[in-house]
Every structure is written in structure tokens, then in C-alpha cells.
Design an enzyme around this catalytic site. Structure first.
Site, PDB file in Angstrom:
ATOM      1  N   GLN A  42       0.815  -1.224   0.000  1.00 38.79           N
ATOM      2  CA  GLN A  42       0.000   0.000   0.000  1.00 38.79           C
ATOM      3  C   GLN A  42       0.847   1.272   0.000  1.00 38.79           C
ATOM      4  O   GLN A  42       0.499   2.271   0.618  1.00 38.79           O
ATOM      5  CB  GLN A  42      -1.011   0.006   1.152  1.00 38.79           C
ATOM      6  N   MET A  99     -25.882  13.955 -21.910  1.00 41.37           N
ATOM      7  CA  MET A  99     -25.074  14.981 -22.566  1.00 41.37           C
ATOM      8  C   MET A  99     -24.202  14.354 -23.657  1.00 41.37           C
ATOM      9  O   MET A  99     -24.004  14.943 -24.719  1.00 41.37           O
ATOM     10  CB  MET A  99     -24.209  15.706 -21.531  1.00 41.37           C
TER      11      MET A  99
END
Lengths: 575, 165
Positions: free
Chosen positions: A116, A483
């Protein structure tokens, strides 16, 4: 006497409390657990657990846009931090103050591709105002104080603070010292406008025959809407707002000629194109405003007021640049106008307003709703406006619904309209609305969204349940990415490449599964009553799924590469 | 047009990467960049040579100035200034003709030979960028250039005015 010692985790919490932080939005993980442990052991700051870190950033962002207070985000290292990237970029583009505290692997492991580990400072470098790597725990309080100062002053923006795990653990302690009155030799935001520039601006304004005020998000950020209204009333000039600037002056003020730009009103764009002087206040001549910069307002003398010098003459050359905080500069300008005994040229004004009336009478922002037709999306916004008396906070996602809301919900006040204008981040609406609701539990808070956008952070329905955030979600459901589809209709020969949403969920059932209420609206005759019902429920989140006409386009719309006033008024009708 | 910018910034981790990142992010040009701490160790000085028209230059200056770590920025090329660059170059000098010729050219350009091998000379030369270009061109007509390194230019304004914090 011995000095009291604190862990880095305790210092973070103490620093945040010294800076009067009330909420942190975040998600725990390995490298940041010590900080979560410190949060658990105090009750001054409340942590809001989201379901995805992106939502934490948008929630903090929505909270900030509504309140003006700096939003704080907490995420663990690696994927926790990278999930924040879109939210940081969103805040950056709209100049929203935000402090993101990101965990990091211990300093001894940095650079080793540890579990991580992501270089979050590197990842976010182009989308932050500033960032800090903490390497010494004694520095933590002052770094956090600096982060808040930088985020909230000058042109605001997000600041990332990276906190390696070994600085937070209980084994390492140091004394707590914080200087909240931050001074930095390399950072002094310019605040007052240069007096010579103010004089020039006032003189130019006093000689104008066709003046227009064009104001943007800077007015909202500076809480300068009252001053703006005073200025506009002194000048008796027309005013247009950018998408980010809506609410800067009341949407029902007689001098307000609507939003300008790509989906702005014809009168706003015509007024800009024909003006002899443009007074730009806290706006940045974005490409969604200007259309083709070569053809932009050729006859206008441009006065550009902005706190950020890089915004001035970046896309459009400013004849009279004024660098300064917009509220202070407006006051300077009012004082100077007073000094030179300014009074507007009434005759010129009369002609100017008469001309504007001709453009206004075209009623470019309008739609037609037949009684037996599918519900028009604009009709939903109008109903929403009526029921809430125009007083709701409206947090929007991105797409057609966003433009319809901007066009058909005239905002009376600043900070009422919460949308991702610069970045255009789908998935912004729901978490942003949650942040607003947290700050104003007694106000109507709407999330206006579409069937595409809502699914980009729909997991936050769970957070709403946990913290009792009864926002009203209104989904203008057109079974497509509206859109995108509109552009495909207009520019790509009607080829609907991946803009059609197959296998949409039953949104009402989704809402119910999370413990909320779902209301389905299919036909026009049930629209008003069911919306009323939705807003009458105060203690539960209501998800309103409205089936709207999928063929409706947003008009007016800029003709690509044209001037600011070259527009499609409606399907097949050009200026 | 070529411009030389002098930047004073906090000598802190990440400060240089912000400058470099800014140039690539905004598609500004870097011809050369040099950086080192100044006499005040808390401050670094960067010299950037860049190419762009006035409009681009204006944006570069404003954008660099906007970085929180940056204390001052100044354009050197819009006034009288001294500009220098260091060149180290390794050339083939394997016979007496080339050795003589390389030595002669080096003397003419007021450079110095700083290392000698069986087959090579290593030359040091300081000057403005044009002088260095001319030297390399002249040398390459006489012998083979084996390796070269340039420091990128540094500069300082002429006269009494100083760029300090």
C-alpha cells in the site's frame, strides 16, 4: 516541570481541534490506524465514514462550498489516497479549500514498493495548491496549520499532507507546539488592488456606453455577493454569472440576464458580445464561456479582477488587469467611483437595456411540454423550484441535469448551488449533497442527478443511512448518458456509441434496500404531487426516480468554434 | 525567443519537482535547468533557459511565482546580465597533429585541458551558450568528440541591484 509529550496521531487531532475542525471525512486503513485510534479517544471532532474515499473528498467539498469552512479528508496510504485523486482535482479546478491527510508507509519503507505504498504527493502534484511530506513528528502541528492557511487564503485550493506511519505510532512522542498565525516568506497572497489600476477601471466604467458585469465563482468564495449587488445597482448594468458564479447575485434580480457560456442564455452571450466594457469579477474566461477565443467580444475593453495573476490574460487578454481579492477590489472600485462623482449615463443605459430586452424576448431558455408527452427534464426542475420556494441547496452531478438545474432554478443566494464546474466530475452530486446536509440538517438539500452520474457514487446511500442524512435525490432518468448522447446527436451523426444505459437498476428498490424511501414518477400528471410528497418527508432520505424524455437536448448551445453569441437556440434553429 | 529566468525558492524536498512538473504540465519548454543552494542554505536558486513568445513567458513567470515554495522570479534576458555555462568535453587526441590542433583551438577559446589520456584530451570551457556551441563546432571539424557534458546556463544581472530575500 516536564513538558507533556504527544504521539503524532494525537498531534494531528490536537492541531485540527486548534483549527476548529468539526468533521473529518474518511476511511481507515493500515497506515493510518494510529490516527483513527486517536480520533476514537476524543469527542471534539466527528469522523464521517464514507464508503469510498472519492466520496469523502466530495463530501468535504460539498460541506466547504456550503459553509465556507475548510473540508478535511482522511485516507490511508496507497489505494485509499489514490481514490482521493478525482476529488482533489475537482476541488482544485473550482478553487475549493480542502486539506487531505493521507497515510503513508513508514519512512524506513518509503521508496521500497512497500504494501500500500503510493507516492501520493507525486500523484497529486499537478492538482493541488501545495503539499507536504512530514518527516519529523514535531513538525506535524505547524504543517497542518500551514496547510489550512494555504488552502483557505489567496486563490483557495486543496493541500495534501502525507503522514508516514512511524510518525503516528505510540512509541514516538514529542512536545506539541502550534503557530496558528502562519507567516511564510514565500507565500503572501496579494490582497488589495493596485490603486492606479482601480482608477483606470473606474474611468473606463464611467465612459462605458454598453457595460456588462461578468462574475464567477470568486464572488461566492469571497462571500462578496452583497457587495456585488451594490456595485451592479450603482452601475445599473446588466450582470451575467458563470456556472460557478450562480447565486452571486439573486437569479431573480432585475439586472440579472442569466448564465453565460456554452449553455448560457442568448441574452447573456449577446450582451457580452456587444458590450464596450466587460467588468470580469472572480471569473477566468473558461473555454466553456468564451467559445472561440479569436472571436471573443472584439469590441470590448476588458477589466479583469482576480486574486490569481495566472488567470489574467491566460486565455483572453485583459486591458485593465486588477490583481486582488474581489470583495476588497469591488469596495475600492465603489470608493473610486464615488470619488469621481460617478453617475451612469442614463441615456446610453436606456438604449442598452432596450437592446437587451429584444434578446431577452427571444426567450432562449425555454422548453415545450405537451400534456401527453413524456416529462421534460426542465419541468422537473421548475417543480422542484416551486416546492422549495427557490430556497433549497442544490448539489448537482454532471451532465444535462446540471445544465437544466443551472438554467431553471434561479438561485437567490450564494453557496446554494453546489456543482463541479471546472472538472465536471460525475459522481460528485450525492456526496456533495451529504456534506451540505451535514452542515444544514434543517434545510432542503437536493441532489439533482442522472441515471449515469448517480451510479458513480451510489454506495454512499449507505453513509446516508448511518449518519441520518435525509437528502432528496432527484434523478432525471433518461436511460442514457444524456449529454454524451446530445453531442452524438448533434456532432456524431446520431451514432449512440456507449451512451445508452442498458440494464439500469430499479433505483427505488436500491434506495429501499439501503433503508431509504424510493418514489417512482413516470408521467406528468403525477409529477407535482409526488414531488411534494418527497419534500414533505423530513426524516428519511427520498430517492425520486423521474422518467424523463430521453430525446430532450440542452439549449441554447454554443455553435462550436463560433463567437460567444453564435448559438443553437433549439433543435435546428441557429442565431 | 529564448529567455533566462532566475528563481529563488525554498530549499525543501519536492520544490524542484514542482517547478519541473509545472513546465511539463503546462507544456512550457525547458532548454536547460540548473539548481543549487545559494549562500543562504535555506534557499535554492534555479536558472531556467526557456523558449516562448511574450504571452507564454508571461504565463511561465506567473505560474512559477504562484508555486508556494517560490520566493522570487526574475527574467534576466530583459536587461543587462552575465550568462555562463560550463562545458566538459572528451575528444580524440591520438596523434600529434590532432593533439596540437585541439590544444590550439582550446587556447583560442580560452579553455583548458584538464585531463589527458593515451588517446584523449578532456577540455573544460566556460562561456555563454553561443561560445560553447562555436567551440564544439570548431572542435568537431578537427577531431572526434567522444563525450560531452554541459551544465546548462547560469546567469546574474549586471549592476548594483541584487536578487536576495
Amino acid at each position: 516541570m516536564t513538558t507533556e509529550l504527544f504521539t503524532g496521531a494525537e498531534m494531528v487531532v490536537k492541531a485540527l481541534s486548534a483549527l476548529k475542525v468539526k468533521y473529518i471525512f474518511g476511511y481507515p486503513g493500515g497506515s493510518i490506524l494510529d490516527l483513527y485510534d486517536a480520533i476514537f479517544q476524543q469527542d471534539e471532532i466527528e469522523h464521517i465514514l464514507v464508503r469510498h474515499e472519492q466520496a469523502a473528498t466530495h463530501m468535504a467539498d460539498g460541506y466547504t462550498r456550503a459553509t465556507g469552512k475548510v473540508g478535511v479528508v482522511l485516507a490511508t496510504s496507497g489505494p485509499g489516497a489514490t481514490n482521493c485523486v478525482t476529488g482533489i482535482a475537482t476541488a482544485y479546478m473550482d478553487s475549493i479549500p480542502m486539506v487531505v491527510l493521507a497515510g503513508q508507509v513508514p519512512t524506513t519503507l518509503i521508496g521500497n514498493d512497500a504494501f500500500q505504498e503510493t507516492d501520493i504527493v507525486g500523484c497529486t502534484r499537478p492538482i493541488i495548491k501545495h503539499s507536504f511530506n512530514c518527516r519529523d513528528l514535531a513538525e506535524i502541528p505547524n504543517i497542518i496549520a500551514k496547510a489550512f492557511y494555504i488552502a483557505s487564503t489567496g486563490r483557495p485550493g486543496p493541500v495534501v499532507v502525507e503522514l508516514p506511519k512511524d510518525l503516528l505510532i505510540p512509541q514516538n512522542k514529542a512536545p506539541f507546539n502550534i503557530e496558528t498565525n502562519v507567516k511564510m516568506r514565500s507565500y503572501n497572497p496579494n490582497i488589495k488592488g493596485h490603486p492606479k489600476q482601480i482608477c483606470k477601471a473606474a474611468k473606463t466604467i464611467s465612459e462605458a456606453k454598453k457595460l456588462v458585469v461578468y462574475s464567477g465563482g470568486g464572488i461566492i468564495l469571497a462571500d462578496a455577493s452583497q457587495l456585488l449587488t451594490t456595485l451592479v445597482e450603482t452601475l445599473k448594468a446588466p450582470i451575467t454569472n458563470t456556472l460557478m458564479g450562480l447565486g452571486g447575485i439573486s437569479g431573480t434580480h432585475k439586472n440579472f440576464i442569466g448564465m453565460l457560456g456554452m449553455h448560457g442564455s442568448l441574452e447573456a452571450n449577446k450582451t457580452m458580445a456587444n458590450a464596450d466594457v466587460i467588468l470580469a469579477l472572480g471569473a477566468r474566461f473558461d473555454d466553456r464561456v468564451t467559445n472561440n477565443v479569436e472571436k471573443f467580444c472584439p469590441n470590448a475593453t476588458i477589466i479583469h479582477v482576480d486574486i490569481d495573476p495566472t488567470s489574467i490574460s491566460k486565455t483572453i487578454n485583459a486591458h485593465i488587469p486588477v490583481v486582488g481579492l474581489v470583495d476588497i477590489v469591488m469596495q475600492q472600485l465603489l470608493d473610486e467611483l464615488n470619488e469621481i462623482n460617478y453617475s451612469p449615463d442614463e441615456e446610453a443605459l436606456k438604449d442598452w437595456w432596450q437592446q437587451i430586452k429584444v434578446w431577452r424576448d427571444i426567450r432562449s431558455v425555454s422548453y415545450e411540454q405537451g400534456a401527453n408527452e413524456k416529462i421534460k427534464p426542465q419541468r422537473v426542475i421548475e417543480a422542484m423550484y416551486k416546492i422549495t420556494n427557490g430556497e433549497a441547496y442544490v448539489a448537482s452531478d454532471v451532465g444535462q441535469h446540471q445544465m437544466f438545474a443551472a438554467q431553471f432554478y434561479p438561485f437567490a443566494k450564494p453557496r446554494q448551488w453546489i456543482n463541479s464546474g471546472g472538472a465536471g466530475t460525475m459522481g460528485f452530486g450525492l456526496p456533495a449533497a451529504m456534506g451540505v446536509k451535514l452542515a444544514f440538517p434543517d434545510k432542503h438539500v437536493i441532489c439533482i442527478t442522472g441515471d449515469g452520474s448517480i451510479q458513480m457514487n451510489i454506495q454512499e446511500l449507505s453513509t446516508c443511512k448511518q449518519y441520518n442524512l435525509p437528502v432528496v435525490i432527484i434523478t432525471l432518468n433518461n436511460r442514457s448518458l444524456g449529454m454524451v448522447r446530445q453531442w452524438q446527436d448533434m456532432v456524431y451523426g446520431g451514432r449512440h456509441s456507449s451512451s445508452y444505459m442498458e440494464s439500469l437498476p430499479d433505483f427505488c428498490k436500491v434506495a429501499e434496500a439501503y433503508g431509504h424511501i424510493g418514489i417512482q414518477i413516470d408521467t406528468l400528471d403525477e409529477l407535482d404531487a409526488k414531488l411534494e410528497q418527497a419534500f414533505s418527508i423530513k426524516d428519511k432520505l427520498v430517492f425520486v426516480d423521474v422518467l424523463v424524455d430521453e430525446k430532450e437536448h440542452v439549449y441554447p448551445m454554443h455553435i462550436r468554434q463560433g463567437g460567444i453569441d453564435d448559438m443553437w437556440i433549439k433543435k435546428g434553429v441557429k442565431t | 525567443m529564448r529567455h533566462i529566468l532566475a528563481i529563488l525558492l525554498e530549499n525543501e524536498p519536492g520544490a524542484l519537482s514542482r517547478i519541473v512538473g509545472l513546465f511539463s504540465q503546462r507544456a512550457f519548454n525547458i532548454e536547460s535547468l540548473t539548481v543549487a543552494p545559494t549562500d543562504d542554505n535555506s534557499i535554492s536558486r534555479i536558472t531556467i533557459a526557456t523558449i516562448g513568445n511574450d504571452r507564454v513567458l508571461e504565463q511561465i513567470v506567473k505560474q512559477v511565482n504562484k508555486l508556494v515554495d517560490v520566493i522570487k522570479i526574475s527574467e534576466l534576458t530583459d536587461r543587462k546580465h552575465v550568462e555562463r555555462e560550463l562545458l566538459l568535453v572528451k575528444v580524440a587526441a591520438s596523434n600529434s597533429k590532432s593533439r596540437t590542433e585541439v590544444k590550439r583551438i582550446t587556447d583560442i577559446f580560452r579553455g583548458s585541458i584538464v585531463d589527458i589520456g593515451k588517446q584523449i584530451y578532456t577540455i573544460e570551457l566556460t562561456g555563454n551558450s553561443e561560445k560553447l556551441n562555436a567551440f564544439i563546432e570548431t572542435l568537431s571539424n578537427e577531431t572526434e568528440i567522444i563525450e560531452s557534458v554541459r551544465s546548462g546556463c547560469v546567469g546574474i544581472a549586471r549592476g548594483e541591484k541584487a536578487m536576495r530575500v
